[in-house]
Design a protein around this motif. Structure first.
Motif, PDB file in Angstrom:
ATOM      1  N   PHE A 263       0.834  -1.203   0.000  1.00  0.00           N
ATOM      2  CA  PHE A 263       0.000   0.000   0.000  1.00  0.00           C
ATOM      3  C   PHE A 263       0.870   1.255   0.000  1.00  0.00           C
ATOM      4  CE2 PHE A 263      -2.611   3.316   1.927  1.00  0.00           C
ATOM      5  CZ  PHE A 263      -3.729   3.252   1.101  1.00  0.00           C
ATOM      6  N   LYS A 264       2.059   1.167   0.616  1.00  0.00           N
ATOM      7  CA  LYS A 264       2.972   2.316   0.581  1.00  0.00           C
ATOM      8  C   LYS A 264       3.333   2.671  -0.865  1.00  0.00           C
ATOM      9  CE  LYS A 264       7.374   4.085   2.317  1.00  0.00           C
ATOM     10  NZ  LYS A 264       7.716   4.680   1.010  1.00  0.00           N
ATOM     11  N   TYR A 265       3.532   1.639  -1.697  1.00  0.00           N
ATOM     12  CA  TYR A 265       3.810   1.888  -3.110  1.00  0.00           C
ATOM     13  C   TYR A 265       2.622   2.610  -3.769  1.00  0.00           C
ATOM     14  CZ  TYR A 265       4.542   0.967  -8.079  1.00  0.00           C
ATOM     15  OH  TYR A 265       4.692   1.109  -9.438  1.00  0.00           O
ATOM     16  N   ALA A 266       1.394   2.217  -3.387  1.00  0.00           N
ATOM     17  CA  ALA A 266       0.198   2.859  -3.945  1.00  0.00           C
ATOM     18  C   ALA A 266       0.157   4.339  -3.583  1.00  0.00           C
ATOM     19  CB  ALA A 266      -1.052   2.151  -3.441  1.00  0.00           C
ATOM     20  N   ILE A 267       0.485   4.661  -2.323  1.00  0.00           N
ATOM     21  CA  ILE A 267       0.487   6.068  -1.901  1.00  0.00           C
ATOM     22  C   ILE A 267       1.573   6.845  -2.646  1.00  0.00           C
ATOM     23  CG2 ILE A 267       0.944   7.619   0.032  1.00  0.00           C
ATOM     24  CD1 ILE A 267      -1.834   6.416   0.059  1.00  0.00           C
ATOM     25  N   ASP A 268       2.737   6.214  -2.846  1.00  0.00           N
ATOM     26  CA  ASP A 268       3.799   6.879  -3.613  1.00  0.00           C
ATOM     27  C   ASP A 268       3.318   7.184  -5.035  1.00  0.00           C
ATOM     28  OD1 ASP A 268       5.482   6.756  -1.454  1.00  0.00           O
ATOM     29  OD2 ASP A 268       6.539   4.941  -2.125  1.00  0.00           O
ATOM     30  N   CYS A 269       2.586   6.234  -5.632  1.00  0.00           N
ATOM     31  CA  CYS A 269       2.039   6.461  -6.977  1.00  0.00           C
ATOM     32  C   CYS A 269       1.042   7.615  -6.977  1.00  0.00           C
ATOM     33  CB  CYS A 269       1.362   5.190  -7.490  1.00  0.00           C
ATOM     34  SG  CYS A 269       2.498   3.852  -7.910  1.00  0.00           S
ATOM     35  N   LEU A 270       0.161   7.645  -5.970  1.00  0.00           N
ATOM     36  CA  LEU A 270      -0.818   8.731  -5.879  1.00  0.00           C
ATOM     37  C   LEU A 270      -0.120  10.072  -5.691  1.00  0.00           C
ATOM     38  CD1 LEU A 270      -3.629   7.060  -3.720  1.00  0.00           C
ATOM     39  CD2 LEU A 270      -3.781   7.736  -6.123  1.00  0.00           C
ATOM     40  N   ASP A 271       0.941  10.093  -4.906  1.00  0.00           N
ATOM     41  CA  ASP A 271       1.706  11.333  -4.735  1.00  0.00           C
ATOM     42  C   ASP A 271       2.298  11.794  -6.069  1.00  0.00           C
ATOM     43  OD1 ASP A 271       1.267  11.811  -2.035  1.00  0.00           O
ATOM     44  OD2 ASP A 271       2.956  10.569  -1.390  1.00  0.00           O
ATOM     45  N   ARG A 272       2.740  10.847  -6.884  1.00  0.00           N
ATOM     46  CA  ARG A 272       3.268  11.218  -8.201  1.00  0.00           C
ATOM     47  C   ARG A 272       2.166  11.814  -9.077  1.00  0.00           C
ATOM     48  NH1 ARG A 272       6.284   6.360  -7.665  1.00  0.00           N
ATOM     49  NH2 ARG A 272       4.843   5.184  -9.018  1.00  0.00           N
ATOM     50  N   GLN A 273       0.961  11.289  -8.941  1.00  0.00           N
ATOM     51  CA  GLN A 273      -0.156  11.832  -9.711  1.00  0.00           C
ATOM     52  C   GLN A 273      -0.489  13.256  -9.268  1.00  0.00           C
ATOM     53  OE1 GLN A 273      -1.102  10.228 -12.419  1.00  0.00           O
ATOM     54  NE2 GLN A 273       0.438   8.746 -11.704  1.00  0.00           N
ATOM     55  N   VAL A 274      -0.349  13.512  -7.978  1.00  0.00           N
ATOM     56  CA  VAL A 274      -0.587  14.866  -7.467  1.00  0.00           C
ATOM     57  C   VAL A 274       0.446  15.830  -8.056  1.00  0.00           C
ATOM     58  CG1 VAL A 274      -0.554  16.320  -5.408  1.00  0.00           C
ATOM     59  CG2 VAL A 274      -1.703  14.097  -5.346  1.00  0.00           C
ATOM     60  N   VAL A 275       1.706  15.415  -8.061  1.00  0.00           N
ATOM     61  CA  VAL A 275       2.761  16.262  -8.644  1.00  0.00           C
ATOM     62  C   VAL A 275       2.490  16.492 -10.130  1.00  0.00           C
ATOM     63  CG1 VAL A 275       5.219  16.384  -9.214  1.00  0.00           C
ATOM     64  CG2 VAL A 275       4.493  15.552  -6.962  1.00  0.00           C
ATOM     65  N   ARG A 276       2.098  15.419 -10.821  1.00  0.00           N
ATOM     66  CA  ARG A 276       1.849  15.527 -12.262  1.00  0.00           C
ATOM     67  C   ARG A 276       0.700  16.482 -12.558  1.00  0.00           C
ATOM     68  NH1 ARG A 276      -1.750  13.419 -15.495  1.00  0.00           N
ATOM     69  NH2 ARG A 276      -2.541  12.008 -13.888  1.00  0.00           N
ATOM     70  N   ILE A 277      -0.420  16.340 -11.831  1.00  0.00           N
ATOM     71  CA  ILE A 277      -1.586  17.179 -12.112  1.00  0.00           C
ATOM     72  C   ILE A 277      -1.302  18.640 -11.785  1.00  0.00           C
ATOM     73  CG2 ILE A 277      -2.762  17.027  -9.866  1.00  0.00           C
ATOM     74  CD1 ILE A 277      -4.500  16.685 -13.262  1.00  0.00           C
ATOM     75  N   ASN A 278      -0.442  18.878 -10.776  1.00  0.00           N
ATOM     76  CA  ASN A 278      -0.102  20.260 -10.424  1.00  0.00           C
ATOM     77  C   ASN A 278       0.777  20.925 -11.475  1.00  0.00           C
ATOM     78  OD1 ASN A 278      -1.546  20.499  -8.019  1.00  0.00           O
ATOM     79  ND2 ASN A 278       0.084  19.543  -6.810  1.00  0.00           N
ATOM     80  N   ASN A 279       1.363  20.130 -12.349  1.00  0.00           N
ATOM     81  CA  ASN A 279       2.191  20.666 -13.429  1.00  0.00           C
ATOM     82  C   ASN A 279       1.537  20.487 -14.787  1.00  0.00           C
ATOM     83  OD1 ASN A 279       4.943  21.480 -12.173  1.00  0.00           O
ATOM     84  ND2 ASN A 279       4.509  19.495 -11.245  1.00  0.00           N
ATOM     85  N   SER A 280       0.232  20.243 -14.777  1.00  0.00           N
ATOM     86  CA  SER A 280      -0.502  20.014 -16.020  1.00  0.00           C
ATOM     87  C   SER A 280      -1.573  21.071 -16.206  1.00  0.00           C
ATOM     88  CB  SER A 280      -1.160  18.624 -16.008  1.00  0.00           C
ATOM     89  OG  SER A 280      -0.206  17.608 -15.829  1.00  0.00           O
ATOM     90  N   GLU A 281      -1.949  21.277 -17.447  1.00  0.00           N
ATOM     91  CA  GLU A 281      -3.048  22.190 -17.758  1.00  0.00           C
ATOM     92  C   GLU A 281      -4.364  21.443 -17.905  1.00  0.00           C
ATOM     93  OE1 GLU A 281      -1.218  23.781 -21.273  1.00  0.00           O
ATOM     94  OE2 GLU A 281      -0.700  25.663 -20.254  1.00  0.00           O
ATOM     95  N   TYR A 282      -4.277  20.171 -18.295  1.00  0.00           N
ATOM     96  CA  TYR A 282      -5.479  19.360 -18.468  1.00  0.00           C
ATOM     97  C   TYR A 282      -5.160  17.908 -18.139  1.00  0.00           C
ATOM     98  CZ  TYR A 282      -3.164  18.573 -22.966  1.00  0.00           C
ATOM     99  OH  TYR A 282      -2.254  18.275 -23.938  1.00  0.00           O
ATOM    100  N   GLU A 283      -6.220  17.132 -17.909  1.00  0.00           N
ATOM    101  CA  GLU A 283      -6.079  15.736 -17.525  1.00  0.00           C
ATOM    102  C   GLU A 283      -6.932  14.858 -18.431  1.00  0.00           C
ATOM    103  OE1 GLU A 283      -4.534  13.376 -16.400  1.00  0.00           O
ATOM    104  OE2 GLU A 283      -4.997  12.946 -14.284  1.00  0.00           O
ATOM    105  N   ASN A 284      -6.425  13.681 -18.737  1.00  0.00           N
ATOM    106  CA  ASN A 284      -7.187  12.695 -19.481  1.00  0.00           C
ATOM    107  C   ASN A 284      -8.299  12.143 -18.589  1.00  0.00           C
ATOM    108  OD1 ASN A 284      -7.634   9.655 -20.155  1.00  0.00           O
ATOM    109  ND2 ASN A 284      -6.839  10.551 -22.035  1.00  0.00           N
ATOM    110  N   SER A 285      -9.529  12.148 -19.085  1.00  0.00           N
ATOM    111  CA  SER A 285     -10.664  11.722 -18.261  1.00  0.00           C
ATOM    112  C   SER A 285     -10.558  10.255 -17.855  1.00  0.00           C
ATOM    113  CB  SER A 285     -11.983  11.958 -19.008  1.00  0.00           C
ATOM    114  OG  SER A 285     -11.995  11.264 -20.242  1.00  0.00           O
TER     115      SER A 285
END
Length: 644
Positions: A571-593
């Protein structure tokens, strides 16, 4: 040269046709149009009829026009604007001037996106071919007697027979249109003097709102919109300043505005968030507005989006304000046979008959007691007090109603024109003041009044006369209660799940990209909320599998191998992945639905199945982030997707 048998049959039929046998428009259809297209080799299954609406009001006239549409396919499910070929309209018999009907036929041809449109009054036939930018060319203007010339009859057949027309490639036409547009754009760019001249044609930017009429103007685009009032329908007209579109006025109805323009507000044209836009290259866009397609430069597309943002935001706000004021969001909207309303609950036939009987006995003209409130208005129950109409209650008659199991009938809170007359005539910005216990009742209040006061009164009044006991009558009510806690009042984290499921269902059918600004607080808040979940949570393979689908950039074989080893992740790996998604979305203008859908599924699974330690601050942030996203999904599922 030998004339093909099919042409011979057409010539023989058309030269033997006597237009004097026609007496009305129906006979023009039955004796001229339908036989003609059979001889032109159009299969009967490729033919459909459509009732035309008036251009301005979009409502049916007393004697509506009927158009014949012919399609390229015999698959009924695929008979749409992409496969439409020809629109044919019969007009007033022997009418000598067809010009007045041409504009209307052109409008409907654009609507159905046909390659040709034909008008005939029985003695004359005009055939138009639609070209790029929705221009049209008159290819035949014939008196019926002209077909006695074999050459004319043969040319008519060779231009319009089924095999020829169905093989016209609309895509090729679009490519040629784009090529011509691209050439013009390059010419303008290379000649500054010409560019300067064209800029002098630009509109003067402005924005004016008078009552329900909003006009938004940018240099390249102008939109005049009649905003919706109550649960009525609005419409708009779009014009461009470019000389390439001189005279082009695009009319969009309520369904066009909701179904095409509403998504992706406040996003850039090249983000892929807007349903009506498709990027061709860095400087050009294909734009679908209703049934009309144009190619715009980047500057024109930007101005169009700016106009649409202002118009659609106001349009959406008015719809939301009215739903909020009438407290209708928690009820299913229904629209049938000119009746619009919301299902409050249902009752069985026996109880509904007693409710109707009570209305007849307690008509407000028959007495002055507190229960003499009712009047029958057509099939509706009108609840009134003095000069004010409180509510209209409707249920379809037994013979017409699609009944629920056990003969239950839906009780509907009706949006009635009479009921809303005071709203319609009020000043546009103050209509909400009419809503309330002493004015127009809300759906929520009406439901509670019916359940708590009216129905108990009916049961008590008729309990001695009816063969059914009070308990039996009460058992005949099916009450559709909303069991959800309000988002702001949620204390139990699992109460978030129904709202997240609503969002996931919306994302699942959302085909465009989504502005990242809407998802940034959502990703962050829910990653923080589930961060301290017990690592023994079940379904870790489901969580990791969805995360890898979000992040995968490998080959299908590598993806498959990764999926096999999901159970080796924690589950720690899952949280690390979610954290990466947070970083990615904060540096994005749009997201794939699709990615947003998968991440939402992960949040739902963790909250529904995990033991989570969280702070009040984390829960408050999660609720705050949920509200705008859920309200957006609620609006679009109610108004946008039914209008696609």
């Amino acid at each position: 040269m030998t004339i093909p048998e099919s042409i011979k049959k057409f010539i023989t039929w058309i030269q033997g046709f006597d237009h004097r046998v026609l007496h009305n428009e129906d006979e023009i259809k039955e004796k001229l149009i339908l036989p003609m297209f059979r001889y032109l080799c159009y299969p009967e299954i490729c033919h459909r009829e459509y009732t035309l609406k008036t251009h301005q009001s979009e409502t049916h006239t007393k004697n509506p026009k009927i158009a014949q549409i012919y399609f390229a396919t015999d698959d009924v499910k695929k008979q749409n604007i992409d496969t439409s070929l020809i629109l044919v309209e019969a007009i007033e018999l022997y009418k000598t001037k067809l010009n007045k009907a041409i504009e209307q036929a052109k409008f409907y041809s654009n609507h159905f996106n046909t390659l040709f449109f034909i008008l005939t009054n029985g003695s004359e036939i005009k055939v138009f071919q639609r070209l790029d930018y929705n221009r049209e060319e008159l290819v035949f203007d014939l008196n019926i007697d002209a077909f006695k010339n074999n050459d004319i009859a043969s040319k008519f057949y060779n231009k319009l027979n089924f095999d020829i027309v169905k093989n016209i490639d609309k895509i090729t036409v679009d490519i040629l249109t784009y090529s011509k547009f691209n050439l013009i754009e390059k010419l303008i760019i290379r000649h500054p003097d010409l560019q300067y001249f064209l800029e002098q044609c630009d509109f003067e930017p402005s924005s004016t709102l008078e009552g329900c009429h909003l006009v938004v103007v940018k240099p390249k685009v102008a939109i005049a919109c009649n905003l919706p009032k109550a649960f009525g329908e609005g419409n708009c007209q779009i014009e461009f300043s470019s000389i390439l579109f001189k005279g082009l006025k695009i009319h969009l109805n309520h369904q066009d505005i909701l179904g095409k323009l509403m998504t992706g507000l406040y996003t850039q044209p090249d983000w892929g968030c807007r349903r009506f836009l498709k990027q061709i290259d860095k400087d050009s866009f294909t734009v679908n507005l209703g049934q009309i397609t144009v190619i715009l430069s980047k500057l024109e597309a930007i101005d169009l989006c700016l106009c649409i943002d202002e118009v659609c935001q106001k349009y959406q706000n008015l719809i939301i304000e009215f739903e909020n004021a009438l407290e209708t969001w928690n009820f299913e909207f229904v629209n049938f046979s000119e009746i619009r309303g919301f299902i409050l609950f249902s009752v069985k036939q026996e109880l509904w008959e007693l409710m109707q009987q009570f209305v007849k006995e307690f008509n407000y003209k028959k007495g002055k007691s507190e229960w003499h409130l009712f009047h029958r208005k057509n099939l509706s129950i009108r609840v009134s007090k003095g000069l004010c109409d409180r509510a209209f209650i409707f249920a379809k008659p037994y013979r017409n109603l699609s009944l629920l199991p056990s003969n239950q009938i839906n009780i509907i809170y009706e949006i009635n024109d009479i009921n809303l007359q005071s709203i319609e005539t009020a000043k546009f910005s103050f209509w909400q003041q009419d809503i309330g216990v002493r004015g127009t009742w809300t759906a929520r209040y009406t439901k509670q009044w019916l359940l708590d006061k009216y129905i108990p009164k009916v049961i008590n009044y008729y309990s001695k006369k009816s063969q059914l006991s009070e308990s039996e009558l009460l058992a005949k009510i099916t009450n559709y209660r909303n069991e959800r806690a309000l988002i702001k009042e949620i204390d139990n984290i699992k109460d978030l799940v129904p709202y997240l499921r609503d969002i996931q269902s919306w994302l699942h059918i959302y085909v465009e990209n989504i502005a990242a600004s809407l998802l940034k607080p959502y990703y962050q808040a829910y990653t923080n909320l589930v961060r301290n979940t017990d690592y023994s949570i079940t379904g870790i393979d489901y969580i990791i599998g969805n995360l890898q689908r979000v992040e995968w950039k490998n080959t299908p074989e590598e993806n498959y191998n990764n999926s096999i080893h999901c159970k080796n992740f924690t589950f720690k790996y899952a949280i690390d992945c979610l954290d990466r998604q947070v970083v990615r979305i904060n540096n994005s203008e749009y997201e794939n639905s699709f990615k947003a859908d998968l991440i939402t599924r992960i949040f739902i699974w963790i909250i529904a199945n995990g033991r989570i330690s969280f702070s009040q601050a984390q829960l408050s942030a999660a609720k705050q982030a949920l509200i705008p996203l859920w309200e957006q999904s609620r609006f679009e599922m109610r108004y946008i997707y039914p209008n696609q």
